[in-house]
Write a protein that holds these residues in place. Structure first.
Motif, PDB file in Angstrom:
ATOM      1  N   ALA B  81       0.827  -1.211   0.000  1.00 34.39           N
ATOM      2  CA  ALA B  81       0.000   0.000   0.000  1.00 34.39           C
ATOM      3  C   ALA B  81       0.860   1.259   0.000  1.00 34.39           C
ATOM      4  O   ALA B  81       0.535   2.237  -0.670  1.00 34.39           O
ATOM      5  N   GLN B  85       0.968   2.090  -3.661  1.00 30.64           N
ATOM      6  CA  GLN B  85      -0.253   2.867  -3.433  1.00 30.64           C
ATOM      7  C   GLN B  85      -1.476   2.235  -4.084  1.00 30.64           C
ATOM      8  O   GLN B  85      -2.226   2.891  -4.798  1.00 30.64           O
ATOM      9  N   ARG B  87      -5.049   0.626  -3.649  1.00 32.79           N
ATOM     10  CA  ARG B  87      -6.092   0.817  -2.625  1.00 32.79           C
ATOM     11  C   ARG B  87      -6.575  -0.512  -2.039  1.00 32.79           C
ATOM     12  O   ARG B  87      -6.892  -0.580  -0.861  1.00 32.79           O
ATOM     13  N   THR B  88      -6.610  -1.555  -2.850  1.00 34.58           N
ATOM     14  CA  THR B  88      -7.037  -2.846  -2.295  1.00 34.58           C
ATOM     15  C   THR B  88      -6.101  -3.282  -1.172  1.00 34.58           C
ATOM     16  O   THR B  88      -6.548  -3.889  -0.191  1.00 34.58           O
ATOM     17  N   GLU B  90      -4.572  -1.257   0.851  1.00 36.37           N
ATOM     18  CA  GLU B  90      -4.942  -0.458   2.032  1.00 36.37           C
ATOM     19  C   GLU B  90      -6.140  -1.075   2.743  1.00 36.37           C
ATOM     20  O   GLU B  90      -6.178  -1.164   3.970  1.00 36.37           O
ATOM     21  N   TRP B  91      -7.106  -1.499   1.947  1.00 34.36           N
ATOM     22  CA  TRP B  91      -8.292  -2.100   2.565  1.00 34.36           C
ATOM     23  C   TRP B  91      -7.939  -3.429   3.230  1.00 34.36           C
ATOM     24  O   TRP B  91      -8.565  -3.821   4.215  1.00 34.36           O
ATOM     25  N   GLU B 152      -9.385   9.190   4.364  1.00 36.02           N
ATOM     26  CA  GLU B 152      -9.128   7.780   4.609  1.00 36.02           C
ATOM     27  C   GLU B 152      -7.755   7.334   4.114  1.00 36.02           C
ATOM     28  O   GLU B 152      -7.098   6.508   4.749  1.00 36.02           O
ATOM     29  N   ARG B 153      -7.302   7.879   3.001  1.00 34.08           N
ATOM     30  CA  ARG B 153      -6.020   7.422   2.460  1.00 34.08           C
ATOM     31  C   ARG B 153      -4.855   7.884   3.332  1.00 34.08           C
ATOM     32  O   ARG B 153      -3.848   7.188   3.442  1.00 34.08           O
ATOM     33  N   ALA B 156      -4.828   5.397   6.069  1.00 37.26           N
ATOM     34  CA  ALA B 156      -4.250   4.126   5.632  1.00 37.26           C
ATOM     35  C   ALA B 156      -2.734   4.205   5.601  1.00 37.26           C
ATOM     36  O   ALA B 156      -2.039   3.267   5.993  1.00 37.26           O
ATOM     37  N   LYS B 157      -2.224   5.362   5.180  1.00 40.27           N
ATOM     38  CA  LYS B 157      -0.764   5.527   5.118  1.00 40.27           C
ATOM     39  C   LYS B 157      -0.171   5.477   6.521  1.00 40.27           C
ATOM     40  O   LYS B 157       0.804   4.758   6.775  1.00 40.27           O
ATOM     41  N   ARG B 235     -16.672   0.387  -0.461  1.00 37.51           N
ATOM     42  CA  ARG B 235     -15.978   1.496  -1.115  1.00 37.51           C
ATOM     43  C   ARG B 235     -16.444   1.700  -2.551  1.00 37.51           C
ATOM     44  O   ARG B 235     -16.425   2.800  -3.070  1.00 37.51           O
ATOM     45  N   GLU B 236     -16.815   0.599  -3.204  1.00 42.12           N
ATOM     46  CA  GLU B 236     -17.107   0.647  -4.638  1.00 42.12           C
ATOM     47  C   GLU B 236     -18.607   0.637  -4.907  1.00 42.12           C
ATOM     48  O   GLU B 236     -19.040   0.290  -6.002  1.00 42.12           O
TER      49      GLU B 236
END
Lengths: 173, 267
Positions: B81, B85, B87-88, B90-91, B152-153, B156-157, B235-236
């Protein structure tokens, strides 16, 4: 890999490596203090390179194996004394009043917490039993190691325990 | 070399792969866990010194191993992640962390319950117990940090960095019983690997234990897959492919449990 990812990978890995090195140094510096207990050798001969001796009157934990044949009831109540040993010739005596854990027996690993009243005698307020990573059915233990485990709560009623009332019982020798 | 992995940067591809894998984890997981637990609790012989109390090992050891295994998986996702980078990935951090935290808690709780009758104490601050408690705090920290940011990102970071830094704790947990003297005994499972010909556990106890580890691993995989797919759908939810799944327009074999659950929830 494109340059931006390469840069991010380098930054991330260097953070991890730096943190790992820092943690390693901290643990190295603390390594003497993370030990849960003193071994009998460390109490008698001193601990670490500096041979630091524990002080009489100090509260500490000692861990070692119960020397077979040294478990004694001191009087008719729950007071008991036994000696602990690790690899060396050094032995320390532990006195304890209270209920011994079920895993206690001669030859078993024990951790006792208490006060050092003489350079090699500890009056314990708590006795914990260690056990090793070996698990086997009773028949196999008898065959392989010659151990018959009798929990301290059953010592008196056990017919094959030593008939000397001074002696604490344990396994067949 | 890693080209076959690239499609899974797309959430939809990961979702479909997950749905395909789910039954292969869930069904054997439930069967293996049931068999191994009954075998361990009812049929394995009692221990020579601990009697029947040792049977808690059949839950304690698998939970502890998986708590560390899940952490390494989470850290791998965190690395992906952060660097790529994706996103999956991160999730995935968010999907794994609570499962790992629960497994860590199970290992600590069963350890305390086991320690009280055998050692004579619920808890002692030795190196093994303390480092495992730190693992629980790391999991909780990752979860808290993830949720602590408006964006949110960014969260996640931050959570990813904490997850990666926490990796240093894993070797400490494992080697604590060798580096320092502790109340906790050394590892039975490591001895199975290092000297397979002479393990320190009788075979009729060892096999149910190994089977239990497999069962816990499969269940952990099942939980992570379910959680990750829920994350992806959440998310989607506005994307056409997710809408199609949620409205039940695609074959049931692909939608499976998660899709169905979500359909009901969202109408």
């Amino acid at each position: 890999m494109n340059p931006r990812r390469k840069k991010r990978l380098a930054i991330t890995s260097s953070i991890i490596v730096a943190f790992a090195v820092a943690t390693g140094l901290v643990l190295y510096a603390l390594s003497q203090n993370i030990d849960l207990f003193y071994t009998p050798t460390e109490i008698v001969e001193g601990k670490g390179n500096e041979k630091a001796m524990p002080q009489v009157g100090q509260r500490l934990r000692v861990g070692g194996l119960v020397v077979p044949g040294t478990v004694r009831r001191l009087d008719d109540n729950l007071r008991v004394s036994f000696r602990l040993i690790d690899n060396g010739p050094a032995e320390v005596t532990v006195e304890y009043q209270g209920i011994l854990p079920d895993l206690f027996r001669e030859g078993q690993g024990i951790v006792a917490q208490g006060i050092l009243v003489e350079p090699n005698r500890i009056v314990a307020s708590e006795v914990l039993a260690r056990h090793d990573e070996e698990y086997m059915p009773p028949e196999l233990a008898r065959q392989l190691k010659g151990i018959e485990h009798v929990p301290p709560s059953q010592w008196q009623t056990q017919p094959n325990a030593s008939n000397d009332t001074e002696e604490g019982g344990g396994y067949d020798r | 070399m890693w080209r076959w992995l690239h499609p899974y940067a797309k959430p939809e591809a990961t979702y479909r792969l997950n749905q395909k894998m789910l039954p292969w984890f869930a069904v054997p997981g439930i069967v293996v866990l049931a068999v191994a637990t009954i075998w361990g609790l009812a049929f394995a012989p009692a221990d020579y010194q601990q009697g029947d109390s040792y049977r808690i090992i059949f839950t304690h050891v698998p939970a502890a191993i998986l708590s560390m295994g899940l952490y390494m998986t989470m850290a791998t996702a965190a690395l992906i992640a952060l660097v790529w980078q994706i996103r999956t990935a991160e999730w995935a951090i968010l999907a794994i962390a609570p499962v790992g935290a629960v497994f860590t808690f199970i290992s600590l709780f069963t350890g305390a319950v086991w320690g009280q009758p055998m050692w004579g104490t619920w808890w002692v601050w030795d190196a093994r117990l303390t480092s495992q408690l730190i693992l629980l705090f790391l999991y909780l920290g990752v979860m808290a940090l993830y949720a602590a940011f408006e964006d949110e990102r960014t969260g996640a970071k931050a959570a990813g960095i904490l997850a990666l830094i926490g990796v240093v704790n894993i070797p400490i947990i494992h080697y604590s019983v060798y580096w320092w003297n502790t109340l906790h005994q050394q590892s039975t499972i490591t001895k199975v690997i290092t000297r397979f010909e002479k393990p320190s556990m009788a075979p009729e106890m060892l096999w149910p234990l190994l089977l239990n580890i497999l069962g816990f691993a499969l269940i952990a995989g099942t939980l992570v897959i379910l959680r990750l797919n829920n994350q992806i759908l959440q998310r989607e939810v506005r994307r056409p492919w997710a809408q199609a799944i949620l409205s039940g327009a695609i074959p049931a074999s692909q939608a499976a449990n998660t899709g169905a659950a979500n359909t009901e929830e969202r109408g």
